[in-house]
Design a protein around this motif. Structure first.
Motif, PDB file in Angstrom:
ATOM      1  N   GLN A 118      32.060  -6.913  57.154  1.00 37.78           N
ATOM      2  CA  GLN A 118      31.294  -7.338  58.337  1.00 37.78           C
ATOM      3  C   GLN A 118      30.065  -8.159  57.972  1.00 37.78           C
ATOM      4  O   GLN A 118      29.694  -9.083  58.697  1.00 37.78           O
ATOM      5  CB  GLN A 118      30.892  -6.112  59.162  1.00 37.78           C
ATOM      6  N   CYS A 156      36.413  -4.595  59.244  1.00 35.16           N
ATOM      7  CA  CYS A 156      36.021  -3.582  60.241  1.00 35.16           C
ATOM      8  C   CYS A 156      34.896  -2.679  59.746  1.00 35.16           C
ATOM      9  O   CYS A 156      34.463  -1.768  60.463  1.00 35.16           O
ATOM     10  CB  CYS A 156      37.234  -2.732  60.624  1.00 35.16           C
ATOM     11  N   SER A 197      31.055  -2.312  57.180  1.00 36.68           N
ATOM     12  CA  SER A 197      29.906  -3.041  56.631  1.00 36.68           C
ATOM     13  C   SER A 197      29.748  -2.782  55.134  1.00 36.68           C
ATOM     14  O   SER A 197      30.353  -1.854  54.584  1.00 36.68           O
ATOM     15  CB  SER A 197      28.623  -2.608  57.351  1.00 36.68           C
ATOM     16  N   GLY A 208      22.264  -2.446  63.499  1.00 30.32           N
ATOM     17  CA  GLY A 208      23.593  -2.559  64.087  1.00 30.32           C
ATOM     18  C   GLY A 208      23.966  -3.976  64.485  1.00 30.32           C
ATOM     19  O   GLY A 208      25.047  -4.206  65.046  1.00 30.32           O
ATOM     20  N   GLY A 236      27.352  -5.159  62.981  1.00 33.71           N
ATOM     21  CA  GLY A 236      28.531  -4.619  63.648  1.00 33.71           C
ATOM     22  C   GLY A 236      28.781  -5.293  64.981  1.00 33.71           C
ATOM     23  O   GLY A 236      29.929  -5.560  65.353  1.00 33.71           O
ATOM     24  N   ARG A 237      27.703  -5.580  65.724  1.00 33.61           N
ATOM     25  CA  ARG A 237      27.875  -6.240  67.020  1.00 33.61           C
ATOM     26  C   ARG A 237      28.381  -7.680  66.845  1.00 33.61           C
ATOM     27  O   ARG A 237      29.182  -8.156  67.654  1.00 33.61           O
ATOM     28  CB  ARG A 237      26.560  -6.203  67.798  1.00 33.61           C
TER      29      ARG A 237
END
Length: 488
Positions: free
Chosen positions: A129, A165, A167, A212, A215-216
């Protein structure tokens, strides 16, 4: 984490039983985690895993250390490991690109070679990611459309990316829990590389400000991928309706383009240009915008594009092509009655006949009859030149250029019209109309009959193409002659 990675692989159908999966193995944290998880998953699913380490020849002793680590890691786990040495600095100098670009190009070349040789069915890459976020930002800064903004795809055969999918932090935590070591590349801290600048100076502060974020961004990339998949289906439908592949490039229906929503219009033009340029990296959104503005111009307007390409606005279509202007044509051919002549993919047969034996002149698109005694000079087959004209009734003249424009023959096709000429006097625009000055009359004694036949040459449909472009009926009949008169 492995449960999430395996589910991700199943969702995207990355592997099948019996496959040989080659893993790009640098020895870094991400590739160590990927190779370990693939070995475990492969035992469950029935595919084999192998490793490929590329020594870039950049970091000297450190590079040798990484190579030894990779070989020992694989030997301890019974994973076949192939090592390839590449002189990346020499490649970068030769191609005049950065070390970063050269390393990527070399790795993909090696991977592709393994697949082409039948030694692998899939190539697993360890992008995660964080890499996805870096890619999206890099494309955004450079200027991109939907495709660039959605970043890397989970699967683009033969390449698969099972770790998109998760990090980097999750990967390192997973390795630490398993007490697995990895090698750190010292160049990852050097800010001379674009990726490192993004990693340390952009993404790290983003995460600090808004945890985050990575991830977003990865979630957005997946949603954009779904949107692109839908739009690709719509574009495929539009291409079938209004895009034609031509020898020089693509022709696109103007009516269809102008009826489309601006977003779809740009995507369609971008897709055509991308295919035409074969991955030319200088293609930007700016060029697509320029082509869209060209659509509001006059017929004959053109635009220079990267890679020696041009956009040309014709009467009813947009032409996206390689190279400028028409094809180089053949030298002119002198013709005499009784001969058969090959010119630009067509065959012309000339015979001299007694007018009294012919009777009524028939109507025929590809056979024409001329009063031979009204031809003053030599009969030649050629393409157009400045000063060419057709003779009208009453001895009036009309420029050939004006006639072709009136017939809406695009400029790109005018130089491909085959002409039967007597100096600047055009006797016949082959497949179209003849000059009034040499038509057979009741006073004609000798008739020159000229018959055009189709050959097996790739150019044999030239006049059909020209006629199709004009959208008008073929000239040469009495009715067409009357229409020609009315144009004056």
């Amino acid at each position: 984490m492995e449960t999430r990675v395996y589910g991700y692989m199943e969702r995207w159908k990355m592997t099948e039983p019996g496959m040989r999966v080659l893993t790009g193995f640098s020895g870094g944290a991400d590739s160590v985690a990927l190779l370990a998880m693939l070995q475990e998953y492969g035992e469950r699913q029935g595919f084999t895993v192998e490793a490929l380490h590329v020594n870039h020849g950049i970091r000297g002793a450190e590079a040798k250390r990484d190579q030894v680590f990779c070989q020992a890691f694989c030997e301890a786990r019974g994973i076949p490991c192939k090592v390839v040495y590449e002189d990346v600095p020499a490649y970068a100098r030769r191609e005049k690109i950065s070390l970063e670009e050269a390393g990527r190009a070399v790795r993909y070349r090696v991977f592709s070679g393994e697949v082409a040789a039948g030694r692998a069915d899939r190539v697993a890459l360890a992008h995660h990611q964080n890499d996805q976020a870096e890619t999206m930002l890099f494309h955004l800064m450079r200027g991109t459309g939907l495709r660039g903004l959605r970043g890397m795809e989970p699967i683009r055969l033969p390449y698969i990316r099972p770790l998109l999918c998760v990090s980097r932090q999750e990967i390192e935590s997973w390795l630490e829990k398993r007490q697995m070591i990895w090698m750190e590349d010292s160049t990852n801290q050097e800010l001379a590389y674009t990726r490192n600048q993004l990693r340390h100076q952009v993404i790290a502060p983003m995460e600090a400000i808004r945890p985050g974020s990575i991830g977003r961004m990865a979630g957005l990339a997946e949603r954009l991928l779904e949107l692109e998949d839908y739009l690709s289906g719509e574009l495929e439908r539009l291409e079938k309706q209004g895009v034609q592949k031509e020898e020089e490039g693509f022709s696109v229906s103007l009516k269809m383009l102008k009826d489309l929503h601006p977003a779809m219009r740009k995507l369609l033009i971008h897709g055509c240009l991308e295919s035409l340029l074969s991955g030319e990296r200088d293609l930007k959104a700016l060029h697509v915008d320029q082509v869209c503005r060209l659509l509001e111009g006059r017929s004959g307007s053109r635009l220079t594009l990267p890679g020696g390409c041009y956009a040309v606005l014709e009467y009813e279509k947009l032409l996206l092509k390689k190279g400028y202007g028409g094809k180089k044509t053949e030298e002119e051919v002198y013709c005499v009655p009784g001969g058969e002549y090959h010119y630009m993919g067509e065959i012309f047969c000339l015979t001299l006949e007694n007018c009294k034996k012919i009777g009524k002149i028939p109507v025929n698109r590809y056979t024409k009859w001329f009063d031979y005694d009204k031809i003053k000079g030599n009969v030649v087959l050629r393409t157009r030149r400045p000063g060419d004209y057709l003779e009208l009734s009453g001895g009036r003249h009309k420029k050939l250029k004006d006639y072709l424009i009136d017939c809406k023959i695009p400029r790109e096709k005018r130089d491909r019209c085959i002409l039967l000429a007597d100096e600047s006097h055009i006797l016949w625009v082959a497949g179209m109309r003849i000059s009034e000055g040499c038509k057979v009359t009741e006073d004609t004694k000798r008739v020159l009959k000229v018959q055009m036949r189709k050959s097996e040459s790739p150019d044999s449909n030239r006049m059909d193409e020209v006629q199709k472009e004009s959208g008008k009926p073929i000239y040469g009949t009495q009715r067409a002659a009357a229409e020609f008169e009315q144009e004056e």
